[in-house]
Design a protein around this motif. Structure first.
Motif, PDB file in Angstrom:
ATOM      1  N   LEU A   1       0.849  -1.187   0.000  1.00  0.00           N
ATOM      2  CA  LEU A   1       0.000   0.000   0.000  1.00  0.00           C
ATOM      3  C   LEU A   1       0.884   1.236   0.000  1.00  0.00           C
ATOM      4  CD1 LEU A   1      -2.746   1.430   0.220  1.00  0.00           C
ATOM      5  CD2 LEU A   1      -2.601   1.128   2.710  1.00  0.00           C
ATOM      6  N   VAL A   2       0.773   2.031  -1.054  1.00  0.00           N
ATOM      7  CA  VAL A   2       1.566   3.254  -1.180  1.00  0.00           C
ATOM      8  C   VAL A   2       0.766   4.412  -0.599  1.00  0.00           C
ATOM      9  CG1 VAL A   2       2.807   4.772  -2.762  1.00  0.00           C
ATOM     10  CG2 VAL A   2       2.664   2.321  -3.242  1.00  0.00           C
ATOM     11  N   LEU A   3       1.289   4.993   0.469  1.00  0.00           N
ATOM     12  CA  LEU A   3       0.592   6.069   1.179  1.00  0.00           C
ATOM     13  C   LEU A   3       1.120   7.430   0.756  1.00  0.00           C
ATOM     14  CD1 LEU A   3       0.658   4.606   4.807  1.00  0.00           C
ATOM     15  CD2 LEU A   3      -1.281   4.615   3.232  1.00  0.00           C
ATOM     16  N   PRO A   4       0.253   8.415   0.648  1.00  0.00           N
ATOM     17  CA  PRO A   4       0.729   9.784   0.478  1.00  0.00           C
ATOM     18  C   PRO A   4       1.419  10.239   1.762  1.00  0.00           C
ATOM     19  CG  PRO A   4      -1.609   9.570  -0.084  1.00  0.00           C
ATOM     20  CD  PRO A   4      -1.216   8.324   0.644  1.00  0.00           C
ATOM     21  N   ASP A   5       2.096  11.348   1.700  1.00  0.00           N
ATOM     22  CA  ASP A   5       2.800  11.865   2.871  1.00  0.00           C
ATOM     23  C   ASP A   5       1.807  12.578   3.786  1.00  0.00           C
ATOM     24  OD1 ASP A   5       4.727  12.584   4.650  1.00  0.00           O
ATOM     25  OD2 ASP A   5       5.557  14.217   3.460  1.00  0.00           O
ATOM     26  N   TRP A   6       0.921  11.791   4.395  1.00  0.00           N
ATOM     27  CA  TRP A   6      -0.079  12.308   5.323  1.00  0.00           C
ATOM     28  C   TRP A   6       0.287  11.899   6.743  1.00  0.00           C
ATOM     29  CZ3 TRP A   6      -4.838   9.873   2.396  1.00  0.00           C
ATOM     30  CH2 TRP A   6      -5.031  10.564   1.184  1.00  0.00           C
ATOM     31  N   PRO A   7      -0.124  12.678   7.739  1.00  0.00           N
ATOM     32  CA  PRO A   7       0.067  12.224   9.121  1.00  0.00           C
ATOM     33  C   PRO A   7      -0.810  11.012   9.403  1.00  0.00           C
ATOM     34  CG  PRO A   7      -1.265  14.236   9.054  1.00  0.00           C
ATOM     35  CD  PRO A   7      -0.751  14.020   7.668  1.00  0.00           C
ATOM     36  N   LEU A   8      -0.306  10.092  10.207  1.00  0.00           N
ATOM     37  CA  LEU A   8      -1.071   8.890  10.536  1.00  0.00           C
ATOM     38  C   LEU A   8      -1.998   9.206  11.713  1.00  0.00           C
ATOM     39  CD1 LEU A   8       1.535   6.006  10.176  1.00  0.00           C
ATOM     40  CD2 LEU A   8      -0.366   6.570   8.667  1.00  0.00           C
ATOM     41  N   ASP A   9      -3.130   9.816  11.407  1.00  0.00           N
ATOM     42  CA  ASP A   9      -4.074  10.176  12.451  1.00  0.00           C
ATOM     43  C   ASP A   9      -4.949   8.976  12.816  1.00  0.00           C
ATOM     44  OD1 ASP A   9      -5.772   9.936  10.292  1.00  0.00           O
ATOM     45  OD2 ASP A   9      -6.289  12.070  10.185  1.00  0.00           O
ATOM     46  N   TYR A  10      -5.914   9.203  13.692  1.00  0.00           N
ATOM     47  CA  TYR A  10      -6.770   8.112  14.182  1.00  0.00           C
ATOM     48  C   TYR A  10      -7.477   7.403  13.033  1.00  0.00           C
ATOM     49  CZ  TYR A  10     -10.876   5.899  16.261  1.00  0.00           C
ATOM     50  OH  TYR A  10     -11.857   5.010  16.604  1.00  0.00           O
ATOM     51  N   SER A  11      -8.025   8.157  12.108  1.00  0.00           N
ATOM     52  CA  SER A  11      -8.778   7.553  11.007  1.00  0.00           C
ATOM     53  C   SER A  11      -7.889   6.665  10.156  1.00  0.00           C
ATOM     54  CB  SER A  11      -9.410   8.654  10.142  1.00  0.00           C
ATOM     55  OG  SER A  11     -10.321   9.419  10.898  1.00  0.00           O
ATOM     56  N   MET A  12      -6.700   7.147   9.818  1.00  0.00           N
ATOM     57  CA  MET A  12      -5.800   6.365   8.981  1.00  0.00           C
ATOM     58  C   MET A  12      -5.303   5.117   9.710  1.00  0.00           C
ATOM     59  SD  MET A  12      -4.361   5.907   6.094  1.00  0.00           S
ATOM     60  CE  MET A  12      -4.501   7.471   5.228  1.00  0.00           C
ATOM     61  N   ARG A  13      -4.992   5.250  10.998  1.00  0.00           N
ATOM     62  CA  ARG A  13      -4.531   4.083  11.756  1.00  0.00           C
ATOM     63  C   ARG A  13      -5.612   3.007  11.815  1.00  0.00           C
ATOM     64  NH1 ARG A  13      -2.727   8.074  15.301  1.00  0.00           N
ATOM     65  NH2 ARG A  13      -4.360   7.536  16.794  1.00  0.00           N
ATOM     66  N   THR A  14      -6.852   3.424  12.036  1.00  0.00           N
ATOM     67  CA  THR A  14      -7.956   2.465  12.073  1.00  0.00           C
ATOM     68  C   THR A  14      -8.105   1.767  10.728  1.00  0.00           C
ATOM     69  OG1 THR A  14      -9.104   3.845  13.696  1.00  0.00           O
ATOM     70  CG2 THR A  14     -10.423   2.197  12.534  1.00  0.00           C
ATOM     71  N   HIS A  15      -8.020   2.545   9.669  1.00  0.00           N
ATOM     72  CA  HIS A  15      -8.130   2.031   8.307  1.00  0.00           C
ATOM     73  C   HIS A  15      -7.053   0.974   8.041  1.00  0.00           C
ATOM     74  CE1 HIS A  15      -9.082   2.238   4.029  1.00  0.00           C
ATOM     75  NE2 HIS A  15      -7.824   2.491   3.755  1.00  0.00           N
ATOM     76  N   LEU A  16      -5.809   1.286   8.369  1.00  0.00           N
ATOM     77  CA  LEU A  16      -4.701   0.375   8.094  1.00  0.00           C
ATOM     78  C   LEU A  16      -4.745  -0.855   8.986  1.00  0.00           C
ATOM     79  CD1 LEU A  16      -1.752   2.891   7.596  1.00  0.00           C
ATOM     80  CD2 LEU A  16      -3.152   1.772   5.859  1.00  0.00           C
ATOM     81  N   ASP A  17      -5.110  -0.675  10.249  1.00  0.00           N
ATOM     82  CA  ASP A  17      -5.172  -1.817  11.170  1.00  0.00           C
ATOM     83  C   ASP A  17      -6.172  -2.861  10.677  1.00  0.00           C
ATOM     84  OD1 ASP A  17      -3.297  -0.722  12.821  1.00  0.00           O
ATOM     85  OD2 ASP A  17      -4.697  -0.029  14.356  1.00  0.00           O
ATOM     86  N   GLU A  18      -7.339  -2.393  10.233  1.00  0.00           N
ATOM     87  CA  GLU A  18      -8.375  -3.335   9.808  1.00  0.00           C
ATOM     88  C   GLU A  18      -7.987  -4.014   8.495  1.00  0.00           C
ATOM     89  OE1 GLU A  18     -11.707  -5.377  10.880  1.00  0.00           O
ATOM     90  OE2 GLU A  18     -10.760  -3.732  11.987  1.00  0.00           O
ATOM     91  N   ALA A  19      -7.394  -3.257   7.573  1.00  0.00           N
ATOM     92  CA  ALA A  19      -6.949  -3.853   6.308  1.00  0.00           C
ATOM     93  C   ALA A  19      -5.874  -4.900   6.564  1.00  0.00           C
ATOM     94  CB  ALA A  19      -6.422  -2.769   5.373  1.00  0.00           C
ATOM     95  N   SER A  20      -4.929  -4.587   7.457  1.00  0.00           N
ATOM     96  CA  SER A  20      -3.858  -5.527   7.780  1.00  0.00           C
ATOM     97  C   SER A  20      -4.403  -6.804   8.400  1.00  0.00           C
ATOM     98  CB  SER A  20      -2.858  -4.858   8.732  1.00  0.00           C
ATOM     99  OG  SER A  20      -1.821  -5.751   9.092  1.00  0.00           O
ATOM    100  N   LEU A  21      -5.377  -6.669   9.307  1.00  0.00           N
ATOM    101  CA  LEU A  21      -5.968  -7.838   9.952  1.00  0.00           C
ATOM    102  C   LEU A  21      -6.701  -8.715   8.948  1.00  0.00           C
ATOM    103  CD1 LEU A  21      -6.741  -9.447  12.473  1.00  0.00           C
ATOM    104  CD2 LEU A  21      -8.678  -7.893  12.774  1.00  0.00           C
ATOM    105  N   ALA A  22      -7.508  -8.100   8.079  1.00  0.00           N
ATOM    106  CA  ALA A  22      -8.266  -8.868   7.091  1.00  0.00           C
ATOM    107  C   ALA A  22      -7.335  -9.606   6.132  1.00  0.00           C
ATOM    108  CB  ALA A  22      -9.202  -7.942   6.318  1.00  0.00           C
ATOM    109  N   LEU A  23      -6.256  -8.978   5.725  1.00  0.00           N
ATOM    110  CA  LEU A  23      -5.311  -9.630   4.816  1.00  0.00           C
ATOM    111  C   LEU A  23      -4.542 -10.739   5.526  1.00  0.00           C
ATOM    112  CD1 LEU A  23      -3.996  -6.512   2.879  1.00  0.00           C
ATOM    113  CD2 LEU A  23      -5.347  -8.398   1.935  1.00  0.00           C
ATOM    114  N   ASP A  24      -4.184 -10.508   6.783  1.00  0.00           N
ATOM    115  CA  ASP A  24      -3.477 -11.530   7.552  1.00  0.00           C
ATOM    116  C   ASP A  24      -4.332 -12.792   7.683  1.00  0.00           C
ATOM    117  OD1 ASP A  24      -1.198 -12.280   9.480  1.00  0.00           O
ATOM    118  OD2 ASP A  24      -2.974 -12.544  10.729  1.00  0.00           O
ATOM    119  N   GLU A  25      -5.622 -12.608   7.905  1.00  0.00           N
ATOM    120  CA  GLU A  25      -6.518 -13.758   8.018  1.00  0.00           C
ATOM    121  C   GLU A  25      -6.578 -14.551   6.716  1.00  0.00           C
ATOM    122  OE1 GLU A  25     -10.097 -11.823   9.202  1.00  0.00           O
ATOM    123  OE2 GLU A  25      -9.589 -11.821  11.340  1.00  0.00           O
TER     124      GLU A  25
END
Length: 325
Positions: free
Chosen positions: A70-94
């Motif tokens: 996943l190529v991310l823009p140079d954005w700060p990793l705020d709450y919304s982005m962290r939640t987004h990435l955590d869930e995507a990572s978990l679903a892919l890991d499964e």
């Protein structure tokens, strides 16, 4: 002293089977008819011996790295982005895949990870440049999203709904002079401008007017801006996100400006901060966890040559009315 790595040959000797048969089992090779008792015996012995697959060899044999980049823009990793990435990572890991992220920086000298990892899929939060697309395809990556260097379609997943809901809510409350509060973080300049224009378009369509004021705020400028806005008759603020809305709220309360009586405020993202503030912040909720699962489903549909997922309720924005409006 280094411990010798257990190989498929070691497993084959332990169970008295050919290396080919054991390899078929350990690599889950398609098209091979291995009796289930044999498969069970091989896997049990591999576990007992501490066998771990050589991921590089498996990737070479199967043509898959089981990596999603996943190529991310140079954005700060705020709450919304962290939640987004955590869930995507978990679903892919499964599903047996690893999510790896990278952020290209202007002037950066690091070698792009798509050249070293050989990912099965590359996903981008923004359209790639023609140069990036050419590099990815030259490296053998077949699945790239978005697939073309096209202009952004802000409404493709309902992202335009949040700013629209903010403005419509304030207009329904009878607010007439509305200001837009953006973020002073330069990394967010493009996102701030997009949300401001989406909100302004709704305001113009409904009233024929634009925002009475629009400024990008930080801790050092929020107080002066809010006092100036209220003095000029501003009665409501559309904030880029909840962090900026919190700055506006703090500045208003310090200036003894009644919220929402004199100044109504609506944020965006529904972070935990929105519920903890006093008064609690009205905001727009986006299901970032659901969007993370959608992102994972998009990647998995590509590697499995299946149809892309259909965007569902997770892509829809919802207005959450609390005490600041």
């Amino acid at each position: 002293m280094a411990t010798k790595r257990v190989t498929a040959a070691d497993v084959a000797r332990a169970v008295g089977l050919s290396r080919a048969t054991v390899g078929f089992v350990l690599n889950d090779t398609p098209g091979q008819s291995i009796p289930e008792p044999t498969r069970t015996r091989v896997l049990a012995e591999a576990k007992r011996l501490g066998y771990r697959a050589n991921s590089a060899a498996q990737a070479l044999a199967s043509g898959r790295s089981r990596i999603i980049l996943l190529v991310l823009p140079d954005w700060p990793l705020d709450y919304s982005m962290r939640t987004h990435l955590d869930e995507a990572s978990l679903a892919l890991d499964e599903a047996g895949y690893s999510l790896v992220t990278m952020t290209p920086h202007p002037g950066g000298q690091a070698r792009p990870l798509w050249e070293t990892l050989r990912p099965d899929v590359i996903l981008g939060m923004e359209p790639f440049t023609p140069e990036q697309l050419a590099e990815m395809r030259a490296g053998g990556v077949e699945h790239i999203f978005p697939p073309a260097a096209a202009s952004d379609d802000a409404d493709s997943l309902g992202f335009a709904d949040g700013p629209r809901l903010q403005v419509e809510h304030l207009l329904a409350r009878g607010q007439h002079r509305i200001a837009f509060a953006g973020s002073g973080d330069r990394r967010l300049a493009k996102l701030v401008a997009e949300r401001q224009e989406l909100a302004a378009a709704t305001l113009r369509a409904a009233t024929g007017e634009d925002f009475a004021h629009a400024s990008n705020l930080d801790e050092t400028t929020a107080s002066d801006a809010v006092e100036r806005w209220v003095h000029d008759g501003v009665d409501a603020v559309v904030a880029y996100n909840d962090d900026i809305a919190a700055l506006v709220l703090q500045a208003a309360l310090r200036a003894d400006v009644a919220v929402p009586g004199t100044l109504a405020i609506v944020g965006h993202d529904d972070t935990p901060l929105a519920r903890l503030l006093t008064p609690a912040l009205s905001t727009v909720r986006v299901d970032n966890a659901g969007l993370g699962r959608y992102l994972a489903a998009l990647a998995l549909s590509a590697v499995n040559d299946g149809p892309p997922p259909v965007a569902g309720p997770e892509t829809e924005a919802r207005l959450i009315v609390r005490e600041t409006t």
